[in-house]
Design a protein around this motif. Structure first.
Motif, PDB file in Angstrom:
ATOM      1  N   PRO A  19       0.849  -1.236   0.000  1.00 31.81           N
ATOM      2  CA  PRO A  19       0.000   0.000   0.000  1.00 31.81           C
ATOM      3  C   PRO A  19       0.849   1.235   0.000  1.00 31.81           C
ATOM      4  CG  PRO A  19       0.019  -0.994   2.182  1.00 31.81           C
ATOM      5  CD  PRO A  19       0.717  -1.951   1.277  1.00 31.81           C
ATOM      6  N   ALA A  20       0.267   2.206  -0.603  1.00 34.55           N
ATOM      7  CA  ALA A  20       0.977   3.493  -0.693  1.00 34.55           C
ATOM      8  C   ALA A  20       1.083   4.106   0.681  1.00 34.55           C
ATOM      9  CB  ALA A  20       0.258   4.438  -1.638  1.00 34.55           C
ATOM     10  N   LYS A  21       2.252   4.575   0.979  1.00 31.35           N
ATOM     11  CA  LYS A  21       2.467   5.246   2.258  1.00 31.35           C
ATOM     12  C   LYS A  21       2.450   6.742   2.056  1.00 31.35           C
ATOM     13  CE  LYS A  21       5.317   1.494   4.064  1.00 31.35           C
ATOM     14  NZ  LYS A  21       6.632   1.112   4.638  1.00 31.35           N
ATOM     15  N   PRO A  22       1.930   7.428   3.070  1.00 31.26           N
ATOM     16  CA  PRO A  22       1.883   8.894   2.924  1.00 31.26           C
ATOM     17  C   PRO A  22       3.279   9.446   2.780  1.00 31.26           C
ATOM     18  CG  PRO A  22       1.374   8.274   5.184  1.00 31.26           C
ATOM     19  CD  PRO A  22       1.398   7.014   4.389  1.00 31.26           C
ATOM     20  N   ALA A  23       3.404  10.333   1.874  1.00 30.57           N
ATOM     21  CA  ALA A  23       4.701  10.931   1.601  1.00 30.57           C
ATOM     22  C   ALA A  23       5.162  11.741   2.785  1.00 30.57           C
ATOM     23  CB  ALA A  23       4.638  11.817   0.346  1.00 30.57           C
ATOM     24  N   VAL A  24       6.388  11.509   3.145  1.00 25.96           N
ATOM     25  CA  VAL A  24       6.969  12.267   4.263  1.00 25.96           C
ATOM     26  C   VAL A  24       7.828  13.363   3.660  1.00 25.96           C
ATOM     27  CG1 VAL A  24       8.428  12.164   6.297  1.00 25.96           C
ATOM     28  CG2 VAL A  24       6.988  10.226   5.699  1.00 25.96           C
ATOM     29  N   PRO A  25       7.471  14.564   3.917  1.00 29.13           N
ATOM     30  CA  PRO A  25       8.247  15.669   3.318  1.00 29.13           C
ATOM     31  C   PRO A  25       9.697  15.656   3.824  1.00 29.13           C
ATOM     32  CG  PRO A  25       6.744  16.496   4.990  1.00 29.13           C
ATOM     33  CD  PRO A  25       6.418  15.069   4.790  1.00 29.13           C
ATOM     34  N   THR A  26      10.652  15.680   2.848  1.00 29.30           N
ATOM     35  CA  THR A  26      12.087  15.705   3.188  1.00 29.30           C
ATOM     36  C   THR A  26      12.740  16.886   2.494  1.00 29.30           C
ATOM     37  OG1 THR A  26      12.594  14.259   1.346  1.00 29.30           O
ATOM     38  CG2 THR A  26      12.174  13.209   3.474  1.00 29.30           C
ATOM     39  N   MET A  27      13.895  17.147   2.949  1.00 32.09           N
ATOM     40  CA  MET A  27      14.644  18.251   2.347  1.00 32.09           C
ATOM     41  C   MET A  27      15.199  17.794   0.984  1.00 32.09           C
ATOM     42  SD  MET A  27      14.604  20.834   4.363  1.00 32.09           S
ATOM     43  CE  MET A  27      16.002  21.794   3.803  1.00 32.09           C
ATOM     44  N   PRO A  28      15.141  18.557  -0.115  1.00 32.52           N
ATOM     45  CA  PRO A  28      15.652  18.156  -1.433  1.00 32.52           C
ATOM     46  C   PRO A  28      17.179  18.000  -1.400  1.00 32.52           C
ATOM     47  CG  PRO A  28      15.037  20.450  -1.446  1.00 32.52           C
ATOM     48  CD  PRO A  28      14.590  19.906  -0.132  1.00 32.52           C
ATOM     49  N   VAL A  29      17.664  16.807  -1.979  1.00 34.07           N
ATOM     50  CA  VAL A  29      19.120  16.535  -2.008  1.00 34.07           C
ATOM     51  C   VAL A  29      19.747  17.031  -3.314  1.00 34.07           C
ATOM     52  CG1 VAL A  29      20.875  14.727  -1.862  1.00 34.07           C
ATOM     53  CG2 VAL A  29      18.754  14.555  -0.533  1.00 34.07           C
ATOM     54  N   TYR A  30      19.063  16.852  -4.435  1.00 32.72           N
ATOM     55  CA  TYR A  30      19.562  17.271  -5.735  1.00 32.72           C
ATOM     56  C   TYR A  30      18.739  18.421  -6.252  1.00 32.72           C
ATOM     57  CZ  TYR A  30      21.762  12.660  -5.499  1.00 32.72           C
ATOM     58  OH  TYR A  30      22.466  11.572  -5.097  1.00 32.72           O
ATOM     59  N   THR A  31      19.344  19.184  -7.141  1.00 29.24           N
ATOM     60  CA  THR A  31      18.624  20.252  -7.822  1.00 29.24           C
ATOM     61  C   THR A  31      17.879  19.660  -8.977  1.00 29.24           C
ATOM     62  OG1 THR A  31      20.489  20.752  -9.255  1.00 29.24           O
ATOM     63  CG2 THR A  31      20.379  21.922  -7.132  1.00 29.24           C
ATOM     64  N   GLU A  32      17.094  20.424  -9.623  1.00 30.56           N
ATOM     65  CA  GLU A  32      16.311  19.943 -10.763  1.00 30.56           C
ATOM     66  C   GLU A  32      17.214  19.604 -11.949  1.00 30.56           C
ATOM     67  OE1 GLU A  32      13.356  22.743 -11.689  1.00 30.56           O
ATOM     68  OE2 GLU A  32      12.244  22.501  -9.787  1.00 30.56           O
ATOM     69  N   GLU A  33      18.299  20.347 -12.159  1.00 31.16           N
ATOM     70  CA  GLU A  33      19.209  20.080 -13.274  1.00 31.16           C
ATOM     71  C   GLU A  33      19.921  18.753 -13.077  1.00 31.16           C
ATOM     72  OE1 GLU A  33      21.775  23.411 -13.491  1.00 31.16           O
ATOM     73  OE2 GLU A  33      20.191  24.820 -14.159  1.00 31.16           O
ATOM     74  N   GLU A  34      20.356  18.510 -11.789  1.00 29.36           N
ATOM     75  CA  GLU A  34      21.049  17.259 -11.504  1.00 29.36           C
ATOM     76  C   GLU A  34      20.127  16.072 -11.694  1.00 29.36           C
ATOM     77  OE1 GLU A  34      24.254  18.932  -8.194  1.00 29.36           O
ATOM     78  OE2 GLU A  34      22.382  17.968  -7.571  1.00 29.36           O
ATOM     79  N   LEU A  35      18.864  16.226 -11.290  1.00 31.80           N
ATOM     80  CA  LEU A  35      17.899  15.150 -11.430  1.00 31.80           C
ATOM     81  C   LEU A  35      17.679  14.818 -12.913  1.00 31.80           C
ATOM     82  CD1 LEU A  35      15.298  16.060  -8.679  1.00 31.80           C
ATOM     83  CD2 LEU A  35      16.896  14.151  -8.664  1.00 31.80           C
ATOM     84  N   SER A  36      17.602  15.837 -13.752  1.00 32.46           N
ATOM     85  CA  SER A  36      17.377  15.586 -15.188  1.00 32.46           C
ATOM     86  C   SER A  36      18.578  14.864 -15.811  1.00 32.46           C
ATOM     87  CB  SER A  36      17.123  16.909 -15.920  1.00 32.46           C
ATOM     88  OG  SER A  36      18.241  17.767 -15.775  1.00 32.46           O
ATOM     89  N   GLU A  37      19.830  15.165 -15.390  1.00 34.95           N
ATOM     90  CA  GLU A  37      21.014  14.506 -15.903  1.00 34.95           C
ATOM     91  C   GLU A  37      21.024  13.037 -15.502  1.00 34.95           C
ATOM     92  OE1 GLU A  37      23.423  15.438 -17.886  1.00 34.95           O
ATOM     93  OE2 GLU A  37      22.627  17.474 -18.165  1.00 34.95           O
TER      94      GLU A  37
END
Length: 582
Positions: free
Chosen positions: A534-552
């Motif tokens: 079952p889907a678990k509620p998303a736990v908000p975390t601090m972002p580790v990568y930027t959007e550019e790094e994620l796209s790479e």
């Protein structure tokens, strides 16, 4: 003295006279004292005492003399020496009383006869006193008796062992009675037995009658229950006993006809009353008339059976002129002038009947009967208006009094609550429309800092409201979170990736080759074999990568996915996929 004989004699006298034993003993003491004073013969100013002891049967008589130094009147005084004579120790001194005792046996026959006469007189006075005490509360009442003696002059009636004599004028007309007949009498007066100017009271003590207006009034009250319960009121009675009577009545209830209630259906009630007004040949007649506060209307009723055409009244001189038809004067005056006399008596006016022809000859004018009735109606309406206004005023006063009492009770209640309130707790007033209440400024007391108190202690109402608001917000947040969790629980998220699927296919291929029946078609994969969570509620975390790094990173993963040998033959899996699509 024989004690039993003495006590028995006292009891017999008391029963015969209807007196108490104490009254008989008192009468005997007074009789002995009076007779002993006469026996002494020195004058009536002698002081004599008499003591009667019923239990011992002893009677002691004594003359009381004054002890003095020098005797001036030896009938009333005695010297100190004579008083103390024969005593071992002097007992009397000047100013004391000295009792000179006497014996009953020393009295003469003349004295004994005087005692007897005095006792008879004292018993008669005691009997009259007892009668007065018994019958003083029965004045104005009807009483039943029995005829003990009857002659042409009077009738003697026995009522509760008391004899009452009725003279001929106290009877009704020519009525007569025989010994033993029951009779009703009206107690008109009860006289006291106290002496008048030192002389004993004389004449009949109880005055009874049958010829008075009071006797007729009591008969009406006994026979007509509307009069007894107050619905119909007797306003006035005029009576000539044995001849005629007029009774004026009014009704306290507008729905009850006063005269009709007294007469009864077919005259039944009035006939029962007339039947008790003597047994002679000539029966007494009774006229029941309506009472009116208007003197003119009441006069018109009082002169009936005369038919008045007009009426003139002089209220100051109390005179009335009544206009009647010609040749009707005998009817207006009545037999033996009874109607004329009774009309004057019941109204209090001096009446003159004037026939119509005589009035025209004298040039007299009269106020018509209709005008008198119209005035009476106006007066009645005015009385009703005043009574209504009075009732309204009384009702308003009653409401004001109730409001005042309610205010006093409320003030008392608040005062009691204030008295029960803690001394250090200030009074806080909370308004519903203003949830935020300003904390009252309380003057600090010695050694106490109010600012150090928590808000809940200073203002408990405001603290309670804040707690309620916080609890409500928490309940709303919990409900919202629960709804989101239920919504996400309905979603099914698969954790199977492409690499896992390839591994599963290889495993299935190996199983296929090892199977005993060499089945070319692989078995179907059931839903239970596919791992789900079952889907678990998303736990908000601090972002580790930027959007550019994620796209790479995503780009590199795609390149790695297709870097393998693209010429690899996967034809052996065609049958497997064909079965899945079938």
């Amino acid at each position: 003295m024989d004690v039993k004989a003495f006590v028995s004699a006292v009891s017999e006298v008391a029963d015969a006279k209807g007196l108490s034993r104490e009254a008989v003993i008192t009468a005997l003491q007074e009789a002995l004292q009076r007779a002993y004073v006469k026996y002494l013969g020195g004058g009536d100013d002698a002081v004599v005492t008499c003591l009667i002891d019923e239990e011992k049967g002893v009677i002691e008589l004594a003359q009381i003399k004054k002890v003095v130094e020098e005797v001036e009147d030896d009938y009333l005084e005695i010297s100190v020496e004579d008083a103390n004579e024969g005593l071992k120790k002097p007992k009397y001194k000047a100013g004391d009383d000295f009792a000179v005792k006497a014996s009953i046996d020393d009295l003469t026959k003349v004295t004994a006869l005087a005692v007897k006469n005095n006792l008879r007189q004292r018993l008669a006075e005691a009997e009259r006193t007892a009668l007065y005490e018994v019958y003083k509360d029965h004045i104005g009442e009807m009483m039943n008796g029995v005829v003990e003696k009857a002659d042409e002059k009077s009738v003697t009636v026995s009522i509760d062992r008391t004899m009452i004599e009725l003279s001929r004028r106290e009877l009704i007309g020519d009525e007569y009675f025989r010994v033993g007949d029951p009779i009703k009498v009206y107690i008109q007066e009860v006289k006291s037995a106290e002496p008048i100017d030192g002389k004993p009271a004389r004449g009949p003590q109880i005055e009874a009658t049958r010829s008075s207006e009071g006797f007729l009034k009591r008969l009406f009250e006994e026979e007509i229950h509307e009069i007894y319960d107050g619905t119909v009121i007797i306003k006035a009675i005029a009576r000539i006993a044995g001849l005629r009577s007029k009774v004026a009545v009014s009704s306290a209830n507008e729905d009850v006809d006063a005269t009709g209630a007294c007469i009864g259906q077919g005259g039944s009630r009035i006939q029962r009353i007339v039947g008790q007004l003597g047994n002679g040949k000539n029966k007494e007649k009774i006229d029941v008339i309506n009472y009116s506060s208007n003197p003119g209307v009441f006069m018109l009723e009082a002169v009936r059976p005369a038919q008045a055409l007009g009426l003139n009244l002089n209220l100051e001189e109390k005179t009335a002129q009544v206009l009647i038809e010609d040749q009707t004067t005998p009817i207006a005056v009545g037999k033996f002038k009874s109607n004329f006399r009774l009309a004057e008596k019941i109204t209090g006016f001096s009446i003159e009947f004037i026939e119509k022809s005589n009035a025209e000859a004298r040039g007299l004018t009269f106020v018509p009967v209709e005008e008198w009735k119209r005035q009476a109606e106006e007066e009645k309406r005015e009385r009703e208006r005043l009574e209504f206004a009075k009732k309204q005023q009384e009702e308003a006063l009653r409401r004001e009094e109730e409001a005042r009492k309610a205010a006093e009770e409320e003030a008392k209640r608040l005062a009691e609550e204030e008295a029960r309130r803690p001394i250090d707790m200030p009074e806080v007033v909370v308004k519903a429309e203003e949830p935020k209440v300003e904390e009252p400024k309380v003057a600090p007391k010695a050694g106490v800092d109010p600012s150090s108190f928590p808000t809940s202690a200073i203002n408990p109402a405001a603290a309670a409201m804040k707690a309620m608001a916080a609890q409500k917000a928490a309940e709303e947040a919990a409900a919202k979170a629960k709804e989101e969790e239920e919504a996400k629980a309905t979603e099914v998220k698969t954790t199977t990736t492409l690499s896992d699927l390839e591994k599963e296919l290889e495993s299935a291929k190996e199983k296929k080759t090892k199977s005993a029946n060499k089945n070319k078609r692989p078995r179907k994969i059931t839903e239970e074999e596919v791992a789900h969570e079952p889907a678990k509620p998303a736990v908000p975390t601090m972002p580790v990568y930027t959007e550019e790094e994620l796209s790479e990173i995503e780009k590199e993963e795609q390149e790695d996915l297709y870097e393998g040998d693209l010429d690899e033959d996967y034809s052996e899996y065609d049958d497997y996929y064909d079965d899945q699509n079938a």
